[in-house]
Design a protein around this motif. Structure first.
Motif, PDB file in Angstrom:
ATOM      1  N   CYS A 251       0.846  -1.220   0.071  1.00 12.26           N
ATOM      2  CA  CYS A 251       0.018   0.171  -0.079  1.00 12.26           C
ATOM      3  C   CYS A 251       0.959   1.297   0.169  1.00 12.26           C
ATOM      4  CB  CYS A 251      -0.788   0.131   1.234  1.00 12.26           C
ATOM      5  SG  CYS A 251      -2.156  -1.207   1.136  1.00 12.26           S
ATOM      6  N   GLU A 252       1.815   1.259   0.746  1.00  7.66           N
ATOM      7  CA  GLU A 252       2.808   2.568   0.963  1.00  7.66           C
ATOM      8  C   GLU A 252       3.510   2.396  -0.166  1.00  7.66           C
ATOM      9  OE1 GLU A 252       5.578   4.324   4.368  1.00  7.66           O
ATOM     10  OE2 GLU A 252       5.679   2.329   3.892  1.00  7.66           O
ATOM     11  N   ALA A 253       4.104   1.366  -0.843  1.00 10.88           N
ATOM     12  CA  ALA A 253       4.801   1.567  -2.230  1.00 10.88           C
ATOM     13  C   ALA A 253       3.902   2.066  -3.527  1.00 10.88           C
ATOM     14  CB  ALA A 253       5.345   0.271  -2.644  1.00 10.88           C
ATOM     15  N   LEU A 254       2.740   1.769  -3.270  1.00 15.32           N
ATOM     16  CA  LEU A 254       1.712   2.275  -4.370  1.00 15.32           C
ATOM     17  C   LEU A 254       0.945   3.671  -4.081  1.00 15.32           C
ATOM     18  CD1 LEU A 254      -0.078  -1.205  -4.855  1.00 15.32           C
ATOM     19  CD2 LEU A 254       1.117  -0.006  -6.580  1.00 15.32           C
ATOM     20  N   GLY A 255       1.700   4.232  -3.104  1.00 13.62           N
ATOM     21  CA  GLY A 255       1.166   5.468  -2.715  1.00 13.62           C
ATOM     22  C   GLY A 255      -0.376   5.794  -1.885  1.00 13.62           C
ATOM     23  N   GLU A 256      -0.727   4.615  -1.660  1.00 18.00           N
ATOM     24  CA  GLU A 256      -1.932   4.639  -0.729  1.00 18.00           C
ATOM     25  C   GLU A 256      -1.973   5.631   0.303  1.00 18.00           C
ATOM     26  OE1 GLU A 256      -4.759   3.822  -2.207  1.00 18.00           O
ATOM     27  OE2 GLU A 256      -4.066   2.737  -3.683  1.00 18.00           O
ATOM     28  N   PRO A 257      -2.726   6.563   0.432  1.00 11.83           N
ATOM     29  CA  PRO A 257      -2.620   7.158   1.676  1.00 11.83           C
ATOM     30  C   PRO A 257      -3.070   6.917   2.970  1.00 11.83           C
ATOM     31  CG  PRO A 257      -4.894   8.136   0.272  1.00 11.83           C
ATOM     32  CD  PRO A 257      -3.999   6.786  -0.315  1.00 11.83           C
ATOM     33  N   VAL A 258      -4.041   5.897   2.958  1.00 12.07           N
ATOM     34  CA  VAL A 258      -4.387   5.248   4.304  1.00 12.07           C
ATOM     35  C   VAL A 258      -5.183   3.866   4.055  1.00 12.07           C
ATOM     36  CG1 VAL A 258      -6.836   6.116   4.050  1.00 12.07           C
ATOM     37  CG2 VAL A 258      -5.919   5.768   6.458  1.00 12.07           C
ATOM     38  N   VAL A 259      -5.022   3.010   5.027  1.00  9.11           N
ATOM     39  CA  VAL A 259      -5.878   1.628   5.103  1.00  9.11           C
ATOM     40  C   VAL A 259      -6.513   2.013   6.498  1.00  9.11           C
ATOM     41  CG1 VAL A 259      -5.238  -0.854   5.556  1.00  9.11           C
ATOM     42  CG2 VAL A 259      -3.689   0.509   3.930  1.00  9.11           C
ATOM     43  N   VAL A 260      -7.745   1.269   6.300  1.00  5.90           N
ATOM     44  CA  VAL A 260      -8.744   1.182   7.306  1.00  5.90           C
ATOM     45  C   VAL A 260      -9.195  -0.217   7.670  1.00  5.90           C
ATOM     46  CG1 VAL A 260      -9.537   3.812   7.260  1.00  5.90           C
ATOM     47  CG2 VAL A 260     -10.754   1.765   6.000  1.00  5.90           C
ATOM     48  N   LEU A 261      -9.539  -0.530   8.748  1.00  5.57           N
ATOM     49  CA  LEU A 261      -9.871  -1.709   9.148  1.00  5.57           C
ATOM     50  C   LEU A 261     -10.569  -1.858  10.459  1.00  5.57           C
ATOM     51  CD1 LEU A 261      -8.052  -2.836  11.477  1.00  5.57           C
ATOM     52  CD2 LEU A 261      -6.485  -3.470   9.598  1.00  5.57           C
ATOM     53  N   LEU A 262     -11.527  -2.748  10.651  1.00  6.06           N
ATOM     54  CA  LEU A 262     -12.287  -3.127  11.703  1.00  6.06           C
ATOM     55  C   LEU A 262     -11.615  -4.181  12.466  1.00  6.06           C
ATOM     56  CD1 LEU A 262     -14.763  -2.203  13.599  1.00  6.06           C
ATOM     57  CD2 LEU A 262     -15.896  -3.907  11.957  1.00  6.06           C
ATOM     58  N   GLY A 263     -10.847  -4.153  13.357  1.00  5.02           N
ATOM     59  CA  GLY A 263     -10.277  -5.312  14.195  1.00  5.02           C
ATOM     60  C   GLY A 263      -9.966  -5.151  15.705  1.00  5.02           C
ATOM     61  N   ASP A 264      -9.286  -6.020  15.968  1.00  2.00           N
ATOM     62  CA  ASP A 264      -8.802  -5.807  17.498  1.00  2.00           C
ATOM     63  C   ASP A 264      -7.708  -4.894  17.748  1.00  2.00           C
ATOM     64  OD1 ASP A 264      -6.416  -7.020  19.632  1.00  2.00           O
ATOM     65  OD2 ASP A 264      -8.405  -7.505  20.172  1.00  2.00           O
ATOM     66  N   VAL A 265      -7.803  -3.759  18.508  1.00  2.00           N
ATOM     67  CA  VAL A 265      -7.087  -2.916  18.770  1.00  2.00           C
ATOM     68  C   VAL A 265      -5.826  -3.079  19.462  1.00  2.00           C
ATOM     69  CG1 VAL A 265      -6.736  -0.682  20.460  1.00  2.00           C
ATOM     70  CG2 VAL A 265      -9.155  -1.626  19.444  1.00  2.00           C
ATOM     71  N   ALA A 266      -5.714  -4.127  20.039  1.00  3.51           N
ATOM     72  CA  ALA A 266      -4.336  -4.506  20.854  1.00  3.51           C
ATOM     73  C   ALA A 266      -3.376  -5.290  19.517  1.00  3.51           C
ATOM     74  CB  ALA A 266      -4.335  -5.581  21.959  1.00  3.51           C
ATOM     75  N   TYR A 267      -4.140  -5.943  18.666  1.00  2.00           N
ATOM     76  CA  TYR A 267      -3.385  -6.667  17.717  1.00  2.00           C
ATOM     77  C   TYR A 267      -2.799  -5.705  16.635  1.00  2.00           C
ATOM     78  CZ  TYR A 267      -2.264  -9.843  13.885  1.00  2.00           C
ATOM     79  OH  TYR A 267      -1.514 -10.537  12.945  1.00  2.00           O
ATOM     80  N   TYR A 268      -3.704  -4.897  16.045  1.00  6.82           N
ATOM     81  CA  TYR A 268      -3.349  -3.821  14.884  1.00  6.82           C
ATOM     82  C   TYR A 268      -2.585  -2.875  15.438  1.00  6.82           C
ATOM     83  CZ  TYR A 268      -6.309  -6.880  12.043  1.00  6.82           C
ATOM     84  OH  TYR A 268      -6.577  -7.841  11.283  1.00  6.82           O
ATOM     85  N   ARG A 269      -2.328  -2.222  16.883  1.00  5.76           N
ATOM     86  CA  ARG A 269      -1.463  -1.331  17.172  1.00  5.76           C
ATOM     87  C   ARG A 269      -0.085  -1.534  16.590  1.00  5.76           C
ATOM     88  NH1 ARG A 269      -2.697  -1.108  22.824  1.00  5.76           N
ATOM     89  NH2 ARG A 269      -4.471  -0.255  22.012  1.00  5.76           N
ATOM     90  N   ARG A 270       0.199  -2.871  16.869  1.00  7.32           N
ATOM     91  CA  ARG A 270       1.747  -3.220  16.390  1.00  7.32           C
ATOM     92  C   ARG A 270       2.043  -2.749  15.080  1.00  7.32           C
ATOM     93  NH1 ARG A 270       1.598  -9.570  16.990  1.00  7.32           N
ATOM     94  NH2 ARG A 270      -0.333  -9.084  18.093  1.00  7.32           N
ATOM     95  N   PHE A 271       1.145  -2.525  14.089  1.00  7.21           N
ATOM     96  CA  PHE A 271       1.389  -2.235  12.714  1.00  7.21           C
ATOM     97  C   PHE A 271       1.246  -0.741  12.435  1.00  7.21           C
ATOM     98  CE2 PHE A 271      -0.123  -6.718  13.023  1.00  7.21           C
ATOM     99  CZ  PHE A 271       0.738  -7.336  12.312  1.00  7.21           C
ATOM    100  N   GLY A 272       0.990  -0.052  13.523  1.00  8.06           N
ATOM    101  CA  GLY A 272       0.728   1.497  13.313  1.00  8.06           C
ATOM    102  C   GLY A 272      -0.642   1.809  13.328  1.00  8.06           C
ATOM    103  N   PHE A 273      -1.684   0.944  13.389  1.00  2.00           N
ATOM    104  CA  PHE A 273      -2.984   1.485  13.585  1.00  2.00           C
ATOM    105  C   PHE A 273      -3.378   2.080  14.738  1.00  2.00           C
ATOM    106  CE2 PHE A 273      -2.790  -1.781  10.166  1.00  2.00           C
ATOM    107  CZ  PHE A 273      -3.808  -1.324   9.349  1.00  2.00           C
TER     108      PHE A 273
END
Length: 89
Positions: free
Chosen positions: A22-44
């Motif tokens: 996503c970053e390499a393709l120039g996307e500005p944002v990724v959104v998702l619905l999920g577990d806060v503790a899990y996705y925090r490690r990926f910068g969400f």
């Protein structure tokens, strides 16, 4: 990742690959619905913190966003699913 295969790094590898693409393709944002503790490690973080409102306010902190270098605050607003997905709900 199925429960029997969790904890081996497959899910993390997939997330890093997807976010990197996503970053390499120039996307500005990724959104998702999920577990806060899990996705925090990926910068969400909670999407509302960058001005993106969930389609369903009850999702609260579980509706998350990860912004990239091309993100601009003017892109904020209420998230809308693409028509084929919106028709499922």
């Amino acid at each position: 990742v199925t429960p029997a295969h969790q904890g081996r790094g497959a899910g993390s590898a997939l997330m890093y690959a997807a976010l990197g693409a996503c970053e390499a393709l120039g996307e500005p944002v990724v959104v998702l619905l999920g577990d806060v503790a899990y996705y925090r490690r990926f910068g969400f973080d909670a999407a509302h913190r960058v001005g993106i409102a969930a389609p369903d306010p009850a999702w609260g902190e579980h509706f998350q966003a990860r912004t990239f270098a091309t993100w601009r605050p003017g892109m904020a607003g209420t998230y809308r699913y693409a028509a084929p997905f919106a028709a499922l709900g």
